[in-house]
Design a protein around this motif. Sequence first.
Motif, PDB file in Angstrom:
ATOM      1  N   HIS A   1     -11.402-130.615 -34.227  1.00  0.00           N
ATOM      2  CA  HIS A   1     -12.027-131.057 -32.972  1.00  0.00           C
ATOM      3  C   HIS A   1     -12.855-132.335 -33.156  1.00  0.00           C
ATOM      4  N   MET A   2     -13.120-132.704 -34.418  1.00  0.00           N
ATOM      5  CA  MET A   2     -13.894-133.914 -34.671  1.00  0.00           C
ATOM      6  C   MET A   2     -13.031-135.180 -34.631  1.00  0.00           C
ATOM      7  N   LEU A   3     -11.715-135.020 -34.566  1.00  0.00           N
ATOM      8  CA  LEU A   3     -10.858-136.201 -34.474  1.00  0.00           C
ATOM      9  C   LEU A   3     -11.147-136.960 -33.177  1.00  0.00           C
ATOM     10  N   SER A   4     -11.097-138.266 -33.245  1.00  0.00           N
ATOM     11  CA  SER A   4     -11.249-139.064 -32.024  1.00  0.00           C
ATOM     12  C   SER A   4     -10.028-138.864 -31.140  1.00  0.00           C
TER      13      SER A   4
ATOM     14  N   SER B   1      -6.248-138.071 -32.358  1.00  0.00           N
ATOM     15  CA  SER B   1      -5.534-136.899 -31.848  1.00  0.00           C
ATOM     16  C   SER B   1      -4.209-137.300 -31.222  1.00  0.00           C
ATOM     17  N   ASN B   2      -4.226-138.373 -30.458  1.00  0.00           N
ATOM     18  CA  ASN B   2      -2.988-138.839 -29.826  1.00  0.00           C
ATOM     19  C   ASN B   2      -1.983-139.325 -30.863  1.00  0.00           C
TER      20      ASN B   2
ATOM     21  N   VAL C   1       7.377-129.550 -43.275  1.00  0.00           N
ATOM     22  CA  VAL C   1       5.933-129.723 -43.091  1.00  0.00           C
ATOM     23  C   VAL C   1       5.346-128.632 -42.195  1.00  0.00           C
ATOM     24  N   VAL C   2       4.200-128.114 -42.612  1.00  0.00           N
ATOM     25  CA  VAL C   2       3.437-127.159 -41.809  1.00  0.00           C
ATOM     26  C   VAL C   2       2.024-127.720 -41.649  1.00  0.00           C
ATOM     27  N   PHE C   3       1.535-127.743 -40.422  1.00  0.00           N
ATOM     28  CA  PHE C   3       0.161-128.176 -40.159  1.00  0.00           C
ATOM     29  C   PHE C   3      -0.704-126.958 -39.868  1.00  0.00           C
ATOM     30  N   VAL C   4      -1.884-126.933 -40.462  1.00  0.00           N
ATOM     31  CA  VAL C   4      -2.896-125.932 -40.137  1.00  0.00           C
ATOM     32  C   VAL C   4      -4.093-126.689 -39.584  1.00  0.00           C
ATOM     33  N   LEU C   5      -4.385-126.482 -38.311  1.00  0.00           N
ATOM     34  CA  LEU C   5      -5.518-127.152 -37.675  1.00  0.00           C
ATOM     35  C   LEU C   5      -6.655-126.141 -37.561  1.00  0.00           C
ATOM     36  N   ALA C   6      -7.693-126.350 -38.339  1.00  0.00           N
ATOM     37  CA  ALA C   6      -8.819-125.418 -38.356  1.00  0.00           C
ATOM     38  C   ALA C   6      -9.976-125.997 -37.557  1.00  0.00           C
ATOM     39  N   THR C   7     -10.654-125.128 -36.809  1.00  0.00           N
ATOM     40  CA  THR C   7     -11.785-125.596 -36.009  1.00  0.00           C
ATOM     41  C   THR C   7     -12.739-124.455 -35.722  1.00  0.00           C
ATOM     42  N   THR C   8     -14.006-124.780 -35.603  1.00  0.00           N
ATOM     43  CA  THR C   8     -15.007-123.818 -35.161  1.00  0.00           C
ATOM     44  C   THR C   8     -15.323-124.012 -33.685  1.00  0.00           C
TER      45      THR C   8
ATOM     46  N   PRO D   1     -12.757-124.604 -30.717  1.00  0.00           N
ATOM     47  CA  PRO D   1     -11.410-124.877 -30.201  1.00  0.00           C
ATOM     48  C   PRO D   1     -11.379-125.521 -28.820  1.00  0.00           C
ATOM     49  N   GLN D   2     -12.391-125.278 -27.990  1.00  0.00           N
ATOM     50  CA  GLN D   2     -12.371-125.854 -26.645  1.00  0.00           C
ATOM     51  C   GLN D   2     -12.514-127.375 -26.657  1.00  0.00           C
ATOM     52  N   LYS D   3     -12.951-127.922 -27.804  1.00  0.00           N
ATOM     53  CA  LYS D   3     -13.086-129.378 -27.906  1.00  0.00           C
ATOM     54  C   LYS D   3     -11.806-130.052 -28.422  1.00  0.00           C
ATOM     55  N   VAL D   4     -10.830-129.255 -28.821  1.00  0.00           N
ATOM     56  CA  VAL D   4      -9.556-129.826 -29.256  1.00  0.00           C
ATOM     57  C   VAL D   4      -8.776-130.250 -28.019  1.00  0.00           C
ATOM     58  N   LEU D   5      -8.146-131.421 -28.069  1.00  0.00           N
ATOM     59  CA  LEU D   5      -7.407-131.911 -26.905  1.00  0.00           C
ATOM     60  C   LEU D   5      -6.379-130.875 -26.438  1.00  0.00           C
ATOM     61  N   PRO D   6      -6.304-130.627 -25.130  1.00  0.00           N
ATOM     62  CA  PRO D   6      -5.326-129.655 -24.615  1.00  0.00           C
ATOM     63  C   PRO D   6      -3.895-129.960 -25.055  1.00  0.00           C
ATOM     64  N   THR D   7      -3.570-131.235 -25.199  1.00  0.00           N
ATOM     65  CA  THR D   7      -2.208-131.590 -25.624  1.00  0.00           C
ATOM     66  C   THR D   7      -1.926-131.113 -27.048  1.00  0.00           C
ATOM     67  N   LEU D   8      -2.954-131.108 -27.913  1.00  0.00           N
ATOM     68  CA  LEU D   8      -2.779-130.577 -29.263  1.00  0.00           C
ATOM     69  C   LEU D   8      -2.694-129.052 -29.236  1.00  0.00           C
ATOM     70  N   ARG D   9      -3.579-128.449 -28.469  1.00  0.00           N
ATOM     71  CA  ARG D   9      -3.622-126.984 -28.416  1.00  0.00           C
ATOM     72  C   ARG D   9      -2.324-126.411 -27.875  1.00  0.00           C
ATOM     73  N   SER D  10      -1.722-127.092 -26.931  1.00  0.00           N
ATOM     74  CA  SER D  10      -0.502-126.563 -26.311  1.00  0.00           C
ATOM     75  C   SER D  10       0.691-126.585 -27.259  1.00  0.00           C
ATOM     76  N   ARG D  11       0.566-127.292 -28.355  1.00  0.00           N
ATOM     77  CA  ARG D  11       1.684-127.400 -29.301  1.00  0.00           C
ATOM     78  C   ARG D  11       1.432-126.612 -30.581  1.00  0.00           C
ATOM     79  N   THR D  12       0.494-125.691 -30.526  1.00  0.00           N
ATOM     80  CA  THR D  12       0.155-124.911 -31.720  1.00  0.00           C
ATOM     81  C   THR D  12       0.135-123.418 -31.418  1.00  0.00           C
ATOM     82  N   GLN D  13       0.293-122.627 -32.463  1.00  0.00           N
ATOM     83  CA  GLN D  13       0.047-121.188 -32.361  1.00  0.00           C
ATOM     84  C   GLN D  13      -1.423-120.953 -32.685  1.00  0.00           C
TER      85      GLN D  13
END
Length: 202
Positions: A25-28, A32-33, A46-53, A55-67
């Motif tokens: 969520h700290m990414l600009s 993020s884009n 490739v596997v991405f693991v996006l960790a955050t404390t 989650p509501q600050k993560v861009l919706p476009t990123l969240r929609s493409r993750t489990q």
Amino acid sequence: DLIQSVHLGVGATSERKVYIIDEVHMLSTAASNALLKTLEEPPEHVVFVLATTDPQKVLPTLRSRTQHFEFTLLSHDQLVGHLVYILGREGIDSDPEALGLIARRAAGSARDALSLLDQALAVGGDRLDALQVQSALGGVPFEQRLAVLEAAAAEDVASALVGVHDLIASGHDVRRVADDLLRTVRDAFVQANASGRVPYDG
């Protein structure tokens, strides 16, 4: 750099590359884009693991493409079980009270429990007992906590203040004293009022 490196192949002994992006969520917004395109069409290896404390600050476009996987704190019993397993594997004897003290101080964190275990073992060595843990972690002995709380319950302000003063004068950290007193009050309240329906890690 990450976007460029994901397209490089894996080594001879690996099947996948795993990228862990902590506190994503700290990414600009621009970063993020830039990552979004790679998330939409990642290389097969490739596997991405996006960790955050947060989650509501993560861009919706990123969240929609993750489990989404939500991690929670471990229970007292789970932490004790984990410590028992590790000590058994290392051939170190321990008593249940010592493990309970470590698990309570760790407050649900396996990482903190292992750090505290290391501290306690550094003091004692081949066996883990409650006094050793108490000494290593600097907690307030139960009898002294009880004396302060009983004085407060009896509205004996002078005795309560003297008890707290003695604890601080003997080297106990003020915040640790306050935390231990509050924890003892909480445990007593749960025991007295929960009718066994709230897990007690006493």
